[in-house]
Structures are given as C-alpha cells and as structure tokens.
Design an enzyme around this catalytic site. Structure first.
Site, PDB file in Angstrom:
ATOM      1  N   SER A   1      -2.109  12.676  -1.801  1.00  0.00           N
ATOM      2  CA  SER A   1      -1.006  12.538  -2.765  1.00  0.00           C
ATOM      3  C   SER A   1      -0.391  13.913  -3.006  1.00  0.00           C
ATOM      4  O   SER A   1      -1.098  14.848  -3.376  1.00  0.00           O
ATOM      5  CB  SER A   1      -1.531  12.003  -4.095  1.00  0.00           C
ATOM      6  OG  SER A   1      -2.147  10.757  -3.916  1.00  0.00           O
TER       7      SER A   1
ATOM      8  N   GLU B   1       0.881  17.923  -7.097  1.00  0.00           N
ATOM      9  CA  GLU B   1      -0.573  17.963  -7.219  1.00  0.00           C
ATOM     10  C   GLU B   1      -1.145  19.003  -6.253  1.00  0.00           C
ATOM     11  O   GLU B   1      -2.191  19.594  -6.486  1.00  0.00           O
ATOM     12  CB  GLU B   1      -1.116  16.567  -6.887  1.00  0.00           C
ATOM     13  CG  GLU B   1      -2.504  16.308  -7.393  1.00  0.00           C
ATOM     14  CD  GLU B   1      -3.412  15.835  -6.301  1.00  0.00           C
ATOM     15  OE1 GLU B   1      -4.283  16.627  -5.908  1.00  0.00           O
ATOM     16  OE2 GLU B   1      -3.240  14.688  -5.843  1.00  0.00           O
TER      17      GLU B   1
ATOM     18  N   ARG C   1      -7.113  14.990 -12.422  1.00  0.00           N
ATOM     19  CA  ARG C   1      -6.785  16.007 -11.407  1.00  0.00           C
ATOM     20  C   ARG C   1      -6.749  17.424 -12.000  1.00  0.00           C
ATOM     21  O   ARG C   1      -5.983  18.276 -11.552  1.00  0.00           O
ATOM     22  CB  ARG C   1      -5.442  15.704 -10.714  1.00  0.00           C
ATOM     23  CG  ARG C   1      -5.422  14.429  -9.890  1.00  0.00           C
ATOM     24  CD  ARG C   1      -6.351  14.512  -8.687  1.00  0.00           C
ATOM     25  NE  ARG C   1      -6.143  13.408  -7.785  1.00  0.00           N
ATOM     26  CZ  ARG C   1      -6.701  12.202  -7.918  1.00  0.00           C
ATOM     27  NH1 ARG C   1      -7.536  11.941  -8.921  1.00  0.00           N
ATOM     28  NH2 ARG C   1      -6.452  11.252  -7.032  1.00  0.00           N
TER      29      ARG C   1
HETATM   30  N1  EPU Z   1       3.023   2.088  -4.719  1.00  0.00           N
HETATM   31  C1  EPU Z   1       4.278   1.717  -4.286  1.00  0.00           C
HETATM   32  N2  EPU Z   1       4.795   2.357  -3.198  1.00  0.00           N
HETATM   33  C2  EPU Z   1       4.116   3.316  -2.539  1.00  0.00           C
HETATM   34  C3  EPU Z   1       2.845   3.686  -2.989  1.00  0.00           C
HETATM   35  C4  EPU Z   1       2.307   3.058  -4.088  1.00  0.00           C
HETATM   36  O1  EPU Z   1       4.908   0.870  -4.854  1.00  0.00           O
HETATM   37  O2  EPU Z   1       4.667   3.822  -1.554  1.00  0.00           O
HETATM   38  C5  EPU Z   1       2.432   1.372  -5.862  1.00  0.00           C
HETATM   39  C6  EPU Z   1       1.345   0.416  -5.349  1.00  0.00           C
HETATM   40  O3  EPU Z   1       1.862  -0.786  -5.042  1.00  0.00           O
HETATM   41  C7  EPU Z   1       0.379   0.380  -6.500  1.00  0.00           C
HETATM   42  C8  EPU Z   1       0.545   1.704  -7.178  1.00  0.00           C
HETATM   43  O4  EPU Z   1       1.740   2.289  -6.673  1.00  0.00           O
HETATM   44  O5  EPU Z   1       0.745  -0.628  -7.409  1.00  0.00           O
HETATM   45  C9  EPU Z   1      -0.647   2.599  -6.964  1.00  0.00           C
HETATM   46  O6  EPU Z   1      -0.788   2.880  -5.568  1.00  0.00           O
HETATM   47  P1  EPU Z   1      -2.207   3.280  -4.899  1.00  0.00           P
HETATM   48  O7  EPU Z   1      -3.219   2.296  -5.242  1.00  0.00           O
HETATM   49  O8  EPU Z   1      -1.939   3.579  -3.468  1.00  0.00           O
HETATM   50  O9  EPU Z   1      -2.639   4.586  -5.663  1.00  0.00           O
HETATM   51  P2  EPU Z   1      -1.840   5.878  -6.130  1.00  0.00           P
HETATM   52  O10 EPU Z   1      -1.734   5.847  -7.616  1.00  0.00           O
HETATM   53  O11 EPU Z   1      -0.566   6.037  -5.368  1.00  0.00           O
HETATM   54  C10 EPU Z   1      -3.982   7.311  -6.531  1.00  0.00           C
HETATM   55  C11 EPU Z   1      -4.511   8.654  -6.170  1.00  0.00           C
HETATM   56  C12 EPU Z   1      -5.044   8.640  -4.731  1.00  0.00           C
HETATM   57  C13 EPU Z   1      -6.141   7.604  -4.633  1.00  0.00           C
HETATM   58  C14 EPU Z   1      -5.565   6.232  -5.042  1.00  0.00           C
HETATM   59  C15 EPU Z   1      -6.590   5.137  -5.081  1.00  0.00           C
HETATM   60  C16 EPU Z   1      -3.211  10.245  -7.479  1.00  0.00           C
HETATM   61  C17 EPU Z   1      -2.145  11.299  -7.464  1.00  0.00           C
HETATM   62  N3  EPU Z   1      -3.453   9.656  -6.308  1.00  0.00           N
HETATM   63  O12 EPU Z   1      -2.845   7.040  -5.698  1.00  0.00           O
HETATM   64  O13 EPU Z   1      -5.612   9.922  -4.479  1.00  0.00           O
HETATM   65  O14 EPU Z   1      -6.663   7.531  -3.323  1.00  0.00           O
HETATM   66  O15 EPU Z   1      -4.998   6.337  -6.380  1.00  0.00           O
HETATM   67  O16 EPU Z   1      -7.401   5.268  -6.216  1.00  0.00           O
HETATM   68  O17 EPU Z   1      -3.801   9.998  -8.529  1.00  0.00           O
HETATM   69  C18 EPU Z   1      -5.064  12.088  -3.662  1.00  0.00           C
HETATM   70  O18 EPU Z   1      -5.234  12.511  -4.811  1.00  0.00           O
HETATM   71  O19 EPU Z   1      -4.762  12.860  -2.706  1.00  0.00           O
HETATM   72  C19 EPU Z   1      -5.194  10.674  -3.393  1.00  0.00           C
HETATM   73  C20 EPU Z   1      -4.935  10.149  -2.193  1.00  0.00           C
END
Ligand code: EPU
Length: 338
Positions: A238, A334, A164
C-alpha cells in the site's frame, strides 16, 4: 568480517526495484558487526539509512551516506505452558518467520503471512493485515542506540503503536537500529477469520474448522491474487494509508458519495478505503510511463520495469490531488520517501 562497499546500486535492496546508488553500504550479520561499524569514522560522520527488506521505501535520488542493511538471523522459541515467546533476529525475512511459527503451531502471526520485509522492520510501522497488527503479538524488541552504541529493550508500552505507526517512526526516528524482536504467541490457536475474505476463501476450500496453516494458506492466496509480487513487479505494498477521519467529516462526504467504502474504528472514527477512493478517481490499473497503479488493487503503485523514483512520486502526487478534489480527503503516503 564487516565490509564497507562504495558506490553500489541499491536496486536489489528495495522492493520497488529503483536503481539508485549508495555512496557507502555495509551489511550487518550480528550485533558484533554493528559494534565494529559503530567504531568506524564513517558511522559517526555519514548520514545513515537503516534498511531491512527495503519494502516500504521509495528512493527518488542517490543516497549520499551509509546504508546499513540488517541481516542478523536466528529464531529461538521459549515455551511456558500454552504461551510461546519467539525471539527472531531483525534480518529474518518476515514470511520465513511466519512459516516457522505456522510449522511449529505457534499461533498469532498466521494472518500476517506473505507480508514483504524483515522482522526488524515489522514494529517500525506496526505492520498489519487481515484483522491483525504486529502490536497484537509484540512482546519486546532490542535496539542499538545509534549515538551511544548501547542496546536497549523496548516493551510494548514503550513503542506507542498505532495504525502503521510507532515511536520508531516518530519521536525516535533515526535514533535506533532494531536488532531483534520477541513475539508472544500461543500453542492454543485463537483463529481470527473475521476479515471477510478469509472466511470466504476457507469456505471455498471446504474448510470448516481451520488450523493456523489453513488460515496462513488462505491469506497467502488472497494476497497473491490482489497484490503484485515484488520479485516480478516492483512495489512497496500500500503506497498510502487508509485515511481516518472524524464522524462529522464523514457525514459531509457520505451525503455526496453514499456508496463510499468505510469502516468504524474502535475509537469512534471512520476509516476510509484509500483503494476505493483512488479507483473512483479513475486510477485503478492505469499505466503512466513506467509506473502506474496495480490492476487488482489501486492502493499499490508499481514499477513496470524502469521507473525512476521521481516518476512514482509524481504519480502519487497526482493521485493525492485528484482524491482531494473529488472527495476533499487528503491521502497520506505510507511509504518512506527518500
Ligand atoms: N478497494 C477498492 N478498490 C481497490 C482496492 C480496494 O474498492 O482498488 C476496496 C475493497 O473493495 C475493500 C476495501 O477497499 O472494500 C479494502 O480493500 P483491501 O481489503 O484490499 O484492504 P486495504 O484497506 O486496501 C489494507 C492494508 C494492506 C493489507 C489489507 C488487508 C493499509 C494501508 N493497507 O489494505 O496492507 O494487506 O488491508 O488487511 O492499511 C500494506 O500496508 O502494504 C498492505 C498491503
């Protein structure tokens, strides 16, 4: 003809749907428009804000300056063997560009389906999702230097991409306007479904040998089920980055919180799931006045209708405090705060 408007609402131009005003506003459809704007006194004297889709920004007050909305369109592909260089105007909607690539079987961006925003903004924060980052397919971009009006080409190594992050957010912040981006794609797909949810979704659909359209559809489905659609519920994806910490710091945290969700990074650090940390602190789905966190993904802050930017910002500050006191981890925003 270039038009400069005064005192206009920025509500249609930010995905959070925050109703603030800009003192001056110009929409740019070509590099020539940019040159015309460059020649005006306003451009030289006013504070500038360059807007793509406005999908990574939280306005907390009126913008006293010139907002430049980039709407330069056009997509051209140049095929050399199995490699395709696709050049897209900065104002192309990111997902329209992804759909163009998927329809033409130009592989590489299908995992980035349905990310809000524009092509020109994509290198700035090195957008990423489902195992792929923009940097993996980035060839170069052209950018307009704000103080001199020159056009410069940035190659991969010039951009200093990181999670990012890029040079456009750090050393060169506010100095360039990206006008087009060229991507290095392939006509021979190398399908990347390593991100768990994609494989599970494809299996559910009974697809064993997916093509890029299948991957794109699976990603779009996963995103739609987890993330709120900004056209109905204002948000900027995010709101925080996933914190990256050193292994020794992680050792202390995991001792106290054995079930903490975490991933190893390629450079030997640990990435924590900010959504999990926020959920554990009791914020998931909470509504606070007109704002809150999304019910299916706690990392996303939302506008339930008439939130002010300050209200959203205050909520983010409370979340940072509670994650800090529970886990001793500092979340970093972010989204750009203005
Ligand atoms: N999780 C929770 N509770 C929540 C949300 C997530 O426990 O409310 C846990 C999930 O269970 C999972 C882990 O967190 O084990 C990761 O969650 P997720 O796959 O939804 O991805 P993320 O790390 O929360 C990142 C990016 C997203 C992108 C997704 C998918 C960042 C800041 N965000 O989210 O990007 O779509 O991975 O690759 O890196 C964005 O940047 O705006 C964005 C949406």
């Amino acid at each position: 003809m270039l038009q400069i408007q005064e005192n206009i609402s920025l509500k249609p131009y930010n995905s959070f749907g925050i109703d603030v005003k800009a003192s001056h506003f110009a929409e740019i459809f070509s590099e020539d428009d940019l040159k015309t704007l460059f020649a005006t006194d306003l451009f030289k004297t006013q504070k500038l804000l360059i807007l793509g889709g406005g999908s990574n920004i939280l306005f907390t007050r009126d913008y006293n300056g010139l907002v430049v909305k980039l709407s330069i369109k056009g997509i051209e592909a140049q095929i050399n063997g199995d490699e395709v260089l696709v050049k897209a105007g900065a104002g192309e909607v990111w997902n329209d560009f992804v759909n163009y690539c998927v329809d033409n079987n130009y592989a590489g961006v299908e995992n980035l389906s349905l990310i809000p925003g524009t092509v020109g903004a994509s290198p700035v924060q090195n957008i990423g999702a489902y195992g792929i980052e923009l940097k993996d397919v980035f060839e170069s971009c052209t950018a307009f230097k704000i103080d001199t009006g020159e056009i410069k080409i940035f190659n991969y190594h010039d951009c200093h991409f990181d999670y990012r992050e890029s040079i456009f957010k750090s050393e060169l912040k506010g100095q360039y306007i990206i006008t087009s981006v060229t991507f290095r794609l392939s006509t021979i797909p190398s399908i990347n479904t390593s991100y768990g949810a994609i494989e599970a979704e494809l299996r559910l659909r009974g697809i064993i040998e997916p093509n890029i359209a299948d991957v794109s559809a699976a990603v779009a489905h996963i995103r739609t089920s987890k993330l709120p659609d900004p056209s109905t519920i204002g948000n900027a994806g995010s709101f925080f980055k996933n914190p990256i910490i050193e292994k020794y710091e992680f050792a202390d945290i995991v001792a106290k919180h054995p079930d903490i969700v975490h991933f190893s990074t390629t450079d030997g650090k640990i990435k924590l799931a900010a959504g999990w940390l926020i959920e554990q602190c009791g914020w998931k789905g909470k509504i606070v006045g007109q704002t809150g966190t999304w019910k299916n993904q706690a990392l996303v802050l939302v506008n339930h209708g008439a939130a002010t930017g300050l209200e959203v910002y205050d909520l983010s500050a409370q979340i940072i405090d509670s994650v800090k006191s529970t886990f001793e981890v500092t979340l970093e925003r972010e989204v750009n705060i203005l």
